[in-house]
Write a protein that holds these residues in place. Sequence first.
Motif, PDB file in Angstrom:
ATOM      1  N   VAL A 167       0.859  -1.179   0.000  1.00  0.00           N
ATOM      2  CA  VAL A 167       0.000   0.000   0.000  1.00  0.00           C
ATOM      3  C   VAL A 167       0.899   1.233   0.000  1.00  0.00           C
ATOM      4  CG1 VAL A 167      -1.918   1.158   1.164  1.00  0.00           C
ATOM      5  CG2 VAL A 167      -1.645  -1.333   1.397  1.00  0.00           C
ATOM      6  N   GLU A 168       0.676   2.155  -0.934  1.00  0.00           N
ATOM      7  CA  GLU A 168       1.654   3.222  -1.197  1.00  0.00           C
ATOM      8  C   GLU A 168       0.966   4.400  -1.883  1.00  0.00           C
ATOM      9  OE1 GLU A 168       4.847   5.390  -1.804  1.00  0.00           O
ATOM     10  OE2 GLU A 168       5.539   3.370  -1.296  1.00  0.00           O
ATOM     11  N   ASP A 169       1.403   5.634  -1.563  1.00  0.00           N
ATOM     12  CA  ASP A 169       0.808   6.814  -2.201  1.00  0.00           C
ATOM     13  C   ASP A 169       1.535   7.248  -3.470  1.00  0.00           C
ATOM     14  OD1 ASP A 169       2.327   9.792  -1.115  1.00  0.00           O
ATOM     15  OD2 ASP A 169       2.992   7.823  -0.449  1.00  0.00           O
ATOM     16  N   LEU A 170       2.751   6.792  -3.700  1.00  0.00           N
ATOM     17  CA  LEU A 170       3.470   7.097  -4.937  1.00  0.00           C
ATOM     18  C   LEU A 170       3.328   5.904  -5.866  1.00  0.00           C
ATOM     19  CD1 LEU A 170       4.800   9.127  -2.871  1.00  0.00           C
ATOM     20  CD2 LEU A 170       6.838   8.989  -4.302  1.00  0.00           C
ATOM     21  N   HIS A 171       2.526   6.074  -6.917  1.00  0.00           N
ATOM     22  CA  HIS A 171       2.188   4.896  -7.723  1.00  0.00           C
ATOM     23  C   HIS A 171       3.399   4.290  -8.411  1.00  0.00           C
ATOM     24  CE1 HIS A 171       2.284   7.148 -11.541  1.00  0.00           C
ATOM     25  NE2 HIS A 171       1.519   8.076 -10.985  1.00  0.00           N
ATOM     26  N   HIS A 172       4.426   5.091  -8.717  1.00  0.00           N
ATOM     27  CA  HIS A 172       5.604   4.505  -9.357  1.00  0.00           C
ATOM     28  C   HIS A 172       6.360   3.599  -8.391  1.00  0.00           C
ATOM     29  CE1 HIS A 172       7.716   7.790  -7.335  1.00  0.00           C
ATOM     30  NE2 HIS A 172       8.860   7.222  -7.632  1.00  0.00           N
ATOM     31  N   ASN A 173       6.181   3.780  -7.087  1.00  0.00           N
ATOM     32  CA  ASN A 173       6.809   2.889  -6.111  1.00  0.00           C
ATOM     33  C   ASN A 173       6.147   1.517  -6.069  1.00  0.00           C
ATOM     34  OD1 ASN A 173       8.662   4.823  -5.404  1.00  0.00           O
ATOM     35  ND2 ASN A 173       7.722   5.337  -3.432  1.00  0.00           N
ATOM     36  N   LEU A 174       5.013   1.373  -6.737  1.00  0.00           N
ATOM     37  CA  LEU A 174       4.334   0.079  -6.795  1.00  0.00           C
ATOM     38  C   LEU A 174       4.789  -0.759  -7.985  1.00  0.00           C
ATOM     39  CD1 LEU A 174       0.733   1.213  -5.804  1.00  0.00           C
ATOM     40  CD2 LEU A 174       2.338  -0.086  -4.384  1.00  0.00           C
ATOM     41  N   LEU A 175       5.540  -0.165  -8.889  1.00  0.00           N
ATOM     42  CA  LEU A 175       6.004  -0.922 -10.059  1.00  0.00           C
ATOM     43  C   LEU A 175       6.849  -2.144  -9.677  1.00  0.00           C
ATOM     44  CD1 LEU A 175       6.815   1.960 -12.551  1.00  0.00           C
ATOM     45  CD2 LEU A 175       5.452  -0.055 -13.118  1.00  0.00           C
ATOM     46  N   PRO A 176       7.891  -1.997  -8.829  1.00  0.00           N
ATOM     47  CA  PRO A 176       8.667  -3.187  -8.461  1.00  0.00           C
ATOM     48  C   PRO A 176       7.850  -4.199  -7.650  1.00  0.00           C
ATOM     49  CG  PRO A 176       9.897  -1.171  -8.007  1.00  0.00           C
ATOM     50  CD  PRO A 176       8.490  -0.763  -8.271  1.00  0.00           C
ATOM     51  N   ALA A 177       6.917  -3.705  -6.856  1.00  0.00           N
ATOM     52  CA  ALA A 177       6.078  -4.614  -6.065  1.00  0.00           C
ATOM     53  C   ALA A 177       5.220  -5.470  -6.980  1.00  0.00           C
ATOM     54  CB  ALA A 177       5.206  -3.807  -5.106  1.00  0.00           C
ATOM     55  N   ALA A 178       4.577  -4.837  -7.956  1.00  0.00           N
ATOM     56  CA  ALA A 178       3.759  -5.585  -8.909  1.00  0.00           C
ATOM     57  C   ALA A 178       4.624  -6.535  -9.731  1.00  0.00           C
ATOM     58  CB  ALA A 178       3.005  -4.623  -9.820  1.00  0.00           C
ATOM     59  N   GLY A 179       5.805  -6.058 -10.114  1.00  0.00           N
ATOM     60  CA  GLY A 179       6.703  -6.906 -10.892  1.00  0.00           C
ATOM     61  C   GLY A 179       7.155  -8.143 -10.132  1.00  0.00           C
ATOM     62  N   ALA A 180       7.249  -8.023  -8.806  1.00  0.00           N
ATOM     63  CA  ALA A 180       7.642  -9.165  -7.972  1.00  0.00           C
ATOM     64  C   ALA A 180       6.483 -10.114  -7.721  1.00  0.00           C
ATOM     65  CB  ALA A 180       8.198  -8.671  -6.646  1.00  0.00           C
ATOM     66  N   GLY A 181       5.259  -9.661  -7.995  1.00  0.00           N
ATOM     67  CA  GLY A 181       4.093 -10.519  -7.800  1.00  0.00           C
ATOM     68  C   GLY A 181       3.175 -10.098  -6.675  1.00  0.00           C
ATOM     69  N   MET A 182       3.435  -8.930  -6.052  1.00  0.00           N
ATOM     70  CA  MET A 182       2.559  -8.454  -4.986  1.00  0.00           C
ATOM     71  C   MET A 182       1.256  -7.889  -5.548  1.00  0.00           C
ATOM     72  SD  MET A 182       4.889  -6.371  -2.256  1.00  0.00           S
ATOM     73  CE  MET A 182       6.419  -7.000  -1.582  1.00  0.00           C
TER      74      MET A 182
END
Length: 232
Positions: A166-181
């Motif tokens: 859970v994060e307010d900077l959407h670009h910080n979610l890119l590696p998380a999604a890429g890892a499978g979160m």
Amino acid sequence: MTFDHVDHWVFDLDNTLYPARCNLFAQVDVRITDYIANALGLDRLAARIKQKEYYQQHGTSLRGMMIDHGMDPAPFLAYVHDIDVTPVDPSPLLAASLGALPGRKVIFTNGSVRHAENVLERLGVADHFDGIFDIVAADYVPKPDPVPYATMMRRFAINPARAAMVEDLHHNLLPAAGAGMTTVWVRTDSEFSRPDLKVGEVKPQPVHPGDHVHHVIEDVEAWLADLTAHLR
């Protein structure tokens, strides 16, 4: 996509666990400018422009100062996080929701442990987190560089396929999604959630920034209260 599979919850701190309207990070922002001005002998306008350039280029102003000027990070972190956290209201609702949320919870922040502890204590939720992964633990490499994500997941034995971030900077979610979160974006128009903006620039956030964001919410407190109500 639901959250039934999630047994690890990774939360950003600033403008995520508390509402951006608290404007807490504005204090940090001013102190970063002052520190850079003093360190480099610049006036405040030149220091602020340098600060934002480093933020956009390196993920944090601290990283830029370390790379270009060999700055010691410890005094910087101590100075910029010496702020008043009382604009953040204690949140019994958030505490109750975190307590009812199944699984382990971790803070993943580009700030310091001290800053995170101060905010968590003010919110009244410190006892609900199993750990804090800060910029020091990341060897001063900030989000969204994928390396600290991998280090954080190893540190807390997180299976990304069973984790949500859970994060307010959407670009910080890119590696998380890429890892499978599973990813949750806290959408806010705060300038501090907008690393893409130049000094003085104003433009609206996108409604949805891309496929790496799986859920879009406006407020973590309300979202968790609703989510845990459905789990009972």
